[in-house]
Design a protein around this motif. Sequence first.
Motif, short mmCIF file in Angstrom:
data_model
loop_
_atom_site.label_atom_id
_atom_site.label_comp_id
_atom_site.label_asym_id
_atom_site.label_seq_id
_atom_site.Cartn_x
_atom_site.Cartn_y
_atom_site.Cartn_z
N UNK A 178 10.30 75.61 37.85
CA UNK A 178 11.07 74.39 37.62
C UNK A 178 12.16 74.59 36.56
N UNK A 179 13.13 73.69 36.62
CA UNK A 179 14.11 73.54 35.55
C UNK A 179 13.64 72.36 34.70
N UNK A 180 13.91 72.42 33.41
CA UNK A 180 13.43 71.37 32.50
C UNK A 180 14.59 70.88 31.66
N UNK A 181 14.72 69.56 31.57
CA UNK A 181 15.65 68.93 30.62
C UNK A 181 14.81 68.29 29.53
N UNK A 182 15.25 68.44 28.30
CA UNK A 182 14.52 67.82 27.19
C UNK A 182 15.47 66.99 26.34
N UNK A 183 14.90 65.97 25.72
CA UNK A 183 15.64 65.05 24.86
C UNK A 183 14.83 64.86 23.59
N UNK A 184 15.37 65.28 22.46
CA UNK A 184 14.66 65.17 21.19
C UNK A 184 15.21 63.95 20.45
N UNK A 185 14.38 62.93 20.30
CA UNK A 185 14.79 61.66 19.70
C UNK A 185 14.17 61.49 18.31
N UNK A 186 14.97 60.93 17.40
CA UNK A 186 14.52 60.67 16.03
C UNK A 186 14.68 59.19 15.70
#
Length: 188
Positions: free
Chosen positions: A85-93
Amino acid sequence: MSETSKIPPASTEDTSAVVAPAAGPVSQWLQQQGFEHQALEPDHVGIEQIGVDAAVLPIIAAALKSNGFDYLQCHGGYDEGPGERLVCFYHLLAMAEQLEAMASDPAAQLREVRLKVFLSREGTPVLPSIYGLFRGADWQERETFDMYGIQFDGHPHPKRLLMPEDWKGWPLRKDYVQPDFYEMQDAY
């Protein structure tokens, strides 16, 4: 060989059962709000990670923003390997909350969470853009498109950021084959 030094026989029990990771505070909050998601193992420094479906990404991101996660620190992608798979990530603060808390307690703990969307590499992977929620996603989504070929529906400038417009392929995919020759017509 004595009786005490024998290798024990292989267990006949099925040890392949996978234990689901414990839901962290953000995952618990999402569950209370009725949002479908998957609690993932925390990363190497203990940051909570949550898997979400592409279709609900903007809804969950908006819910988290209303819950104080007001800053997109980082967005990117990675490839789990050829055929994977391809993975997109979003790091939120929760940045505003952190600044307020630090006024009274300099050691206040920052709330942060990482959303992950797992995509098939077959065809053209597509995600809804979160540019409307976090303007900082602009170049980050463009870079992810440029390097992995993941398209972002609703992005105002869906074009390459780093590679020439006529570049073929997605250079950070593990199955990428580098061209033998590339001529830049307008280089000089």
